[in-house]
Design a protein around this motif. Structure first.
Motif, PDB file in Angstrom:
ATOM      1  N   GLU A   5      -4.873   4.594  -5.499  1.00 31.26           N
ATOM      2  CA  GLU A   5      -4.755   4.460  -4.023  1.00 31.26           C
ATOM      3  C   GLU A   5      -3.328   3.956  -3.675  1.00 31.26           C
ATOM      4  OE1 GLU A   5      -9.226   4.607  -1.965  1.00 31.26           O
ATOM      5  OE2 GLU A   5      -8.228   2.684  -2.145  1.00 31.26           O
ATOM      6  N   GLU A   6      -2.860   4.701  -2.581  1.00 30.35           N
ATOM      7  CA  GLU A   6      -1.778   3.866  -1.713  1.00 30.35           C
ATOM      8  C   GLU A   6      -1.801   3.736  -0.421  1.00 30.35           C
ATOM      9  OE1 GLU A   6       1.933   6.176  -4.403  1.00 30.35           O
ATOM     10  OE2 GLU A   6       1.135   7.272  -2.785  1.00 30.35           O
ATOM     11  N   VAL A   7      -0.937   2.712   0.211  1.00 29.84           N
ATOM     12  CA  VAL A   7      -1.348   2.489   1.592  1.00 29.84           C
ATOM     13  C   VAL A   7       0.018   3.074   1.948  1.00 29.84           C
ATOM     14  CG1 VAL A   7      -0.798   0.464   3.183  1.00 29.84           C
ATOM     15  CG2 VAL A   7      -2.626   0.411   1.255  1.00 29.84           C
ATOM     16  N   ILE A   8       0.178   3.978   3.049  1.00 28.93           N
ATOM     17  CA  ILE A   8       1.306   4.810   3.421  1.00 28.93           C
ATOM     18  C   ILE A   8       1.608   4.402   4.991  1.00 28.93           C
ATOM     19  CG2 ILE A   8       2.222   7.159   3.857  1.00 28.93           C
ATOM     20  CD1 ILE A   8       0.096   7.871   1.490  1.00 28.93           C
ATOM     21  N   THR A  33       4.064  16.253  -1.209  1.00 24.47           N
ATOM     22  CA  THR A  33       4.662  15.446  -0.007  1.00 24.47           C
ATOM     23  C   THR A  33       5.711  14.563  -0.308  1.00 24.47           C
ATOM     24  OG1 THR A  33       3.049  13.860  -0.433  1.00 24.47           O
ATOM     25  CG2 THR A  33       2.435  15.589   0.981  1.00 24.47           C
ATOM     26  N   GLU A  34       6.484  14.740  -1.555  1.00 20.11           N
ATOM     27  CA  GLU A  34       7.585  13.760  -1.695  1.00 20.11           C
ATOM     28  C   GLU A  34       8.654  13.938  -0.668  1.00 20.11           C
ATOM     29  OE1 GLU A  34       7.521  11.837  -4.249  1.00 20.11           O
ATOM     30  OE2 GLU A  34       5.715  12.230  -4.781  1.00 20.11           O
ATOM     31  N   GLU A  35       8.981  14.971   0.065  1.00 21.84           N
ATOM     32  CA  GLU A  35       9.895  15.119   0.637  1.00 21.84           C
ATOM     33  C   GLU A  35       9.940  14.438   2.103  1.00 21.84           C
ATOM     34  OE1 GLU A  35       6.872  18.111   1.904  1.00 21.84           O
ATOM     35  OE2 GLU A  35       8.036  17.490   0.077  1.00 21.84           O
ATOM     36  N   GLN A  36       8.531  13.940   2.295  1.00 21.04           N
ATOM     37  CA  GLN A  36       8.032  13.114   3.431  1.00 21.04           C
ATOM     38  C   GLN A  36       8.464  11.387   3.193  1.00 21.04           C
ATOM     39  OE1 GLN A  36       4.049  13.757   4.527  1.00 21.04           O
ATOM     40  NE2 GLN A  36       4.199  16.140   4.560  1.00 21.04           N
ATOM     41  N   ARG A  37       8.417  11.218   1.897  1.00 20.55           N
ATOM     42  CA  ARG A  37       8.888   9.838   1.736  1.00 20.55           C
ATOM     43  C   ARG A  37       9.982   9.226   1.881  1.00 20.55           C
ATOM     44  NH1 ARG A  37       4.729   8.246  -3.190  1.00 20.55           N
ATOM     45  NH2 ARG A  37       2.782   9.401  -2.256  1.00 20.55           N
ATOM     46  N   HIS A  38      10.129   8.133   2.418  1.00 20.31           N
ATOM     47  CA  HIS A  38      11.535   7.390   2.777  1.00 20.31           C
ATOM     48  C   HIS A  38      11.673   6.407   1.677  1.00 20.31           C
ATOM     49  CE1 HIS A  38      14.935   5.598   4.682  1.00 20.31           C
ATOM     50  NE2 HIS A  38      14.526   4.369   4.678  1.00 20.31           N
ATOM     51  N   HIS A  39      10.764   5.592   1.195  1.00 19.79           N
ATOM     52  CA  HIS A  39      10.695   4.494   0.228  1.00 19.79           C
ATOM     53  C   HIS A  39       9.404   4.313  -0.343  1.00 19.79           C
ATOM     54  CE1 HIS A  39      11.930   0.709  -1.602  1.00 19.79           C
ATOM     55  NE2 HIS A  39      11.067   0.235  -0.893  1.00 19.79           N
ATOM     56  N   LYS A  46       3.949  -3.259  -4.909  1.00 17.55           N
ATOM     57  CA  LYS A  46       3.686  -1.792  -5.524  1.00 17.55           C
ATOM     58  C   LYS A  46       2.592  -1.400  -4.561  1.00 17.55           C
ATOM     59  CE  LYS A  46       2.117   0.221  -9.770  1.00 17.55           C
ATOM     60  NZ  LYS A  46       1.654  -0.111 -11.253  1.00 17.55           N
ATOM     61  N   GLY A  47       2.354   0.141  -4.482  1.00 24.11           N
ATOM     62  CA  GLY A  47       1.385   0.804  -3.882  1.00 24.11           C
ATOM     63  C   GLY A  47       1.732   0.762  -2.491  1.00 24.11           C
ATOM     64  N   LEU A  48       2.874   0.450  -1.922  1.00 26.51           N
ATOM     65  CA  LEU A  48       3.074   0.546  -0.395  1.00 26.51           C
ATOM     66  C   LEU A  48       4.159   1.862  -0.173  1.00 26.51           C
ATOM     67  CD1 LEU A  48       3.568  -3.150   0.733  1.00 26.51           C
ATOM     68  CD2 LEU A  48       1.587  -1.626   0.626  1.00 26.51           C
ATOM     69  N   VAL A  49       4.137   2.712   0.453  1.00 27.76           N
ATOM     70  CA  VAL A  49       4.885   3.831   0.568  1.00 27.76           C
ATOM     71  C   VAL A  49       5.154   4.074   2.242  1.00 27.76           C
ATOM     72  CG1 VAL A  49       5.106   6.279   0.663  1.00 27.76           C
ATOM     73  CG2 VAL A  49       3.621   4.985  -1.290  1.00 27.76           C
ATOM     74  N   ILE A  50       6.426   4.125   2.354  1.00 28.91           N
ATOM     75  CA  ILE A  50       7.181   4.285   3.765  1.00 28.91           C
ATOM     76  C   ILE A  50       7.423   5.606   4.061  1.00 28.91           C
ATOM     77  CG2 ILE A  50       8.712   3.467   5.577  1.00 28.91           C
ATOM     78  CD1 ILE A  50       8.991   0.913   4.050  1.00 28.91           C
TER      79      ILE A  50
END
Length: 583
Positions: A5-8, A33-39, A46-50
């Motif tokens: 799991e990731e927290v987005i 959905t990689e194009e939506q990710r900024h960081h 680890k596990g945090l996505v912006i």
């Protein structure tokens, strides 16, 4: 949180508000959905996505939030030095298996951890990062998504900082007092004499208490005397003059002996002047007997009828919360019950402070609501904290005294009222409030319900920082408030160090399931128990979110609401046959 799991976090701008969506998703669902990710964070984060900013509606997918917490942050712009206020709302959505209790408990615990003073995020980015880190914790796994809504308030919409030195005790909304000094002294003198009533205070006492020049004090005492609000006795001392045209007042040198079949069977104890007037407004065919004692404790007993019950009410002559005042209260209680030995039930009626529930609408008392003492699982209705100790490991221990009525009669009456309210509306106190407002309309205090915008809820978060909280929303979004009090049931508590220590008060409330705090009635209860009166009950109107003494604006109405509920309870049970001949 599970490794898969990731927290987005996805930011969205909507008008003047910024929305920060924080949700937990499985990695397997992230393909394409990689194009939506900024960081994508690593290391300790680890596990945090912006994600990149989104323009979509972030609430459509899950509908209305199940829990919402709103608060105002009062900040200083480091660039301009200007004071700004941000409105922040935390909205929670949960997994399908989470029931209502799970939702409100998890939401509040998340919020409390977020605002811990030792690591409270001081900046915007830190606040969001901490939200994301907490979403990774297993104890918050029931939360599917959080939406943080942030909006900078315009000047005209900005409330006054609840921690401002212009505010009374940091809790109210009373602005800096710009009235003439003489008018302020006059108000203080009246307040002091009301607090001390029926005790007599000398001019020397009054000068010391209000801390003003003798000439100013004498001038304002004369003004109060001209308004018929106070009296000067032969001893030279002053006392509050009770203005109640429907009550006969008799000054006596010694309290009369009352025959057994004429004795009151219900005693009502109050502490504030406005409480005594509210209680007396509920009685018929009443007479007040006053025994003034120069240099000592005076007594004032009002004897009258509530329905078929003969009642006696008194006011504790206490000033402040020091131990000598509490001992005086205990002595007054003992004299009351020694004079009227046929008393079967004791009601302690007046104002107290509500214990807020920031997420649970049903448990959250509002100002003006009424709390009735209801026995805990152990049978207690009151916990008094004698001492607070801290162990070497940092744990807090509370040394307490607990009080419980051995006679369960009033508890049985309360259960009957609860049952009736489940099946139909049982709110006779509404009528008694209206009647009381008519009877008390000529009093100096205003017993009308204050405006709803004065019901401000604050939370201390340490280091002098204060948040102004929004009251919890109804789960269905329906506002059921109609300008009349709601009734709550629970346990009362008190302790000297709780008056301004929100963290200790809420911790104590959580451990002992306390629903309301007052200004220390342990000596009163000791007097009741010591007089072998085994049936007693608290009925208190909520005047603030501390101990009932911090927000005087709500005290008269809260006292009237409590007195009206008391009358409803007394009228709901049968009394012994008593002749209605005058004493």
């Amino acid at each position: 949180m599970a490794d898969e799991e990731e927290v987005i976090m996805t930011p969205t701008k909507k008008g003047k508000a910024t929305h920060i969506r924080i949700e937990r998703k499985r990695k397997l669902n992230m393909s394409g959905t990689e194009e939506q990710r900024h960081h994508v964070a690593g290391g300790e984060h680890k596990g945090l996505v912006i994600n990149k900013s989104s323009q979509g509606d972030d609430e459509e997918d899950l509908g209305k939030p199940q829990v919402q917490l709103g608060f105002n942050c009062f900040m200083v712009d480091t660039k301009t030095g200007n004071h700004v206020v941000e409105s922040r709302k935390l909205k929670f959505w949960y997994v399908d298996s989470a029931d209502y209790l799970d939702q409100v408990t998890t939401g509040f615990n998340f919020f409390r951890e977020l605002l811990k003073p030792e690591n409270f995020p001081k900046d915007y980015v830190g606040f969001i990062r901490k939200c994301m880190k907490q979403m990774q914790k297993p104890e918050y796994s029931m939360a599917r998504k959080i939406n943080l809504e942030i909006q900078l308030l315009d000047d005209e919409a900005t409330p006054m900082d609840p921690a401002s030195p212009e505010l009374e005790n940091g809790y109210g909304i009373t602005k800096q007092d710009l009235r003439p000094w003489e008018e302020i002294v006059r108000e203080k003198l009246l307040h002091v004499l009301e607090s001390a009533y029926p005790n007599i205070l000398s001019v020397e006492d009054l000068i010391r208490i209000v801390d003003a020049e003798e000439s100013v004090v004498m001038e304002q005492l004369e003004e109060l005397r001209r308004k018929d609000l106070i009296r000067q006795l032969d001893s030279g001392g002053f006392v509050r003059h009770v203005l109640d045209v429907k009550t006969e007042v008799q000054e006596v040198k010694q309290m009369m002996t009352v025959s057994a079949n004429q004795q009151p069977t219900i005693a009502i104890i109050t502490a504030n002047y406005c409480e005594k007037l509210a209680v007396d407004a509920m009685m018929e065919n009443k007479t007040t007997y006053v025994k003034f004692k120069t240099g000592g404790e005076s007594n004032a007993y009002t004897i009258g009828y509530i329905g078929e019950h003969k009642c006696v009410s008194t006011k504790l002559p206490m000033i402040g919360h020091d131990r000598s005042a509490q001992i005086s209260s205990g002595n007054t209680t003992t004299r009351l019950l020694g004079t009227f030995q046929a008393v079967e039930h004791v009601f302690i009626v007046g104002v107290a402070g509500a214990v807020p529930h920031f997420t649970d609408y049903y448990k959250h008392p509002r100002l003006g609501d009424v709390m009735i003492s209801d026995c805990s699982k152990g049978g207690n209705i009151y916990y008094y904290c004698d001492q607070i100790l801290q162990e070497k490991d940092g744990n807090i221990l509370y040394q307490t005294k607990a009080f419980q009525p051995k006679d369960a009669f009033l508890q049985g009456v309360l259960e009957g009222i609860k049952e009736q309210r489940l099946h139909r509306k049982f709110e006779p106190w509404r009528k008694y409030i209206r009647n009381g407002l008519e009877l008390l309309a000529t009093q100096e205090a205003d017993y009308n319900r204050p405006p709803p915008e004065t019901d401000r809820l604050t939370m201390m978060i340490g280091e002098g920082n204060v948040l102004e909280m929004q009251h919890p929303h109804h789960p269905e979004g329906i506002d059921e408030r109609e300008g009349f009090p709601k009734i709550h049931y629970g346990v009362f508590g008190a302790g000297k160090r709780f008056s301004k220590a929100d963290d200790l008060r809420l911790d104590f409330a959580g451990r002992y399931n306390v629903n309301s705090f007052d200004s220390e009635f342990d000596q009163v209860l000791a007097g009741v128990v010591g007089s072998v009166k085994e049936s007693f009950m608290f009925i208190r109107g909520m005047a603030d979110y501390s101990d009932g003494m911090q927000k005087q604006e709500w005290q008269p109405y809260a006292a009237l609401a409590a007195a009206a509920v008391m009358k409803s309870m007394i009228l709901s049970f049968k009394g012994p046959y008593i002749s209605e001949d005058e004493m």
